[in-house]
Design a protein around this motif. Structure first.
Motif, PDB file in Angstrom:
ATOM      1  N   LEU A   1     -31.252  32.165 -10.445  1.00  0.00           N
ATOM      2  CA  LEU A   1     -30.479  32.836 -11.484  1.00  0.00           C
ATOM      3  C   LEU A   1     -30.099  34.250 -11.072  1.00  0.00           C
ATOM      4  O   LEU A   1     -28.990  34.658 -11.287  1.00  0.00           O
ATOM      5  N   VAL A   2     -30.992  34.984 -10.459  1.00  0.00           N
ATOM      6  CA  VAL A   2     -30.714  36.398 -10.210  1.00  0.00           C
ATOM      7  C   VAL A   2     -30.760  36.771  -8.736  1.00  0.00           C
ATOM      8  O   VAL A   2     -30.782  37.950  -8.416  1.00  0.00           O
ATOM      9  N   THR A   3     -30.743  35.820  -7.845  1.00  0.00           N
ATOM     10  CA  THR A   3     -30.742  36.114  -6.422  1.00  0.00           C
ATOM     11  C   THR A   3     -29.473  36.891  -6.078  1.00  0.00           C
ATOM     12  O   THR A   3     -28.371  36.482  -6.420  1.00  0.00           O
ATOM     13  N   GLY A   4     -29.644  38.004  -5.429  1.00  0.00           N
ATOM     14  CA  GLY A   4     -28.499  38.802  -5.015  1.00  0.00           C
ATOM     15  C   GLY A   4     -27.957  39.738  -6.079  1.00  0.00           C
ATOM     16  O   GLY A   4     -26.969  40.424  -5.847  1.00  0.00           O
ATOM     17  N   HIS A 120     -29.084  27.687 -23.341  1.00  0.00           N
ATOM     18  CA  HIS A 120     -28.029  28.228 -24.215  1.00  0.00           C
ATOM     19  C   HIS A 120     -27.471  29.530 -23.640  1.00  0.00           C
ATOM     20  O   HIS A 120     -26.264  29.786 -23.724  1.00  0.00           O
ATOM     21  N   HIS A 121     -28.351  30.331 -23.052  1.00  0.00           N
ATOM     22  CA  HIS A 121     -27.927  31.635 -22.528  1.00  0.00           C
ATOM     23  C   HIS A 121     -27.439  31.578 -21.083  1.00  0.00           C
ATOM     24  O   HIS A 121     -26.846  32.546 -20.600  1.00  0.00           O
ATOM     25  N   GLU A 126     -24.062  33.356 -16.162  1.00  0.00           N
ATOM     26  CA  GLU A 126     -23.064  32.911 -15.188  1.00  0.00           C
ATOM     27  C   GLU A 126     -21.774  33.713 -15.321  1.00  0.00           C
ATOM     28  O   GLU A 126     -21.167  34.091 -14.315  1.00  0.00           O
ATOM     29  N   ALA A 127     -21.369  33.995 -16.548  1.00  0.00           N
ATOM     30  CA  ALA A 127     -20.164  34.808 -16.766  1.00  0.00           C
ATOM     31  C   ALA A 127     -20.348  36.202 -16.181  1.00  0.00           C
ATOM     32  O   ALA A 127     -19.435  36.752 -15.548  1.00  0.00           O
ATOM     33  N   ILE A 128     -21.511  36.766 -16.375  1.00  0.00           N
ATOM     34  CA  ILE A 128     -21.799  38.098 -15.825  1.00  0.00           C
ATOM     35  C   ILE A 128     -21.779  38.048 -14.304  1.00  0.00           C
ATOM     36  O   ILE A 128     -21.194  38.900 -13.636  1.00  0.00           O
TER      37      ILE A 128
END
Length: 134
Positions: A1-4, A120-121, A126-128
């Motif tokens: 989810l937050v790699t990079g 849900h989130h 992904e949009a961010i």
């Protein structure tokens, strides 16, 4: 989810007036805490009645938590909760208690709601990640 992801990316939102990625992570921690607490209380306290919470008010109280801390808390809580949830038998899952806004609910209802909450989130993250810079 937050790699990079950079620290700046965590301050982006997916839409005007919406929470940043960092705040979304904090919200996931809050939900994980509250929903799992409800299950634990329901199974251990006779005649348990849920205490509702205002997610926006909670965010204001804890608005400055950093993304790394929120992510670590979420992963740790989720692992602990999943281990606990796996031990619940059919009778425990069917255990009923009262929610002042939703009426009578059972443990399984909370498990289902919590299981889908992060999903849900996910589109917001992904949009961010794909360029929302609000």
């Amino acid at each position: 989810l937050v790699t990079g992801w950079t620290p700046e990316m965590f301050e982006r939102s997916y839409a005007p007036g919406k929470w940043s990625a960092r705040q979304l992570l904090t919200h996931l921690v809050h939900a994980e805490m509250v929903f799992s607490e409800r299950i634990r209380f329901a199974l251990s306290k006779p005649d348990y009645v849920v205490m509702p919470f205002d997610q926006d008010a909670w965010m204001k109280v804890e608005a400055s938590v950093d993304a790394a801390s929120a992510l670590a808390a979420y992963v740790g809580l989720r692992r602990m909760n999943l281990a606990f949830f796996r031990t619940l038998g059919p009778a425990q899952r069917a255990h009923r208690f009262r929610h002042p806004e939703r009426g009578e609910i059972d443990v399984n209802w909370i498990l289902i709601a919590l299981a889908g909450h992060d999903r849900h989130h996910l589109p917001q993250f992904e949009a961010i990640a794909h360029g929302a810079a609000v």
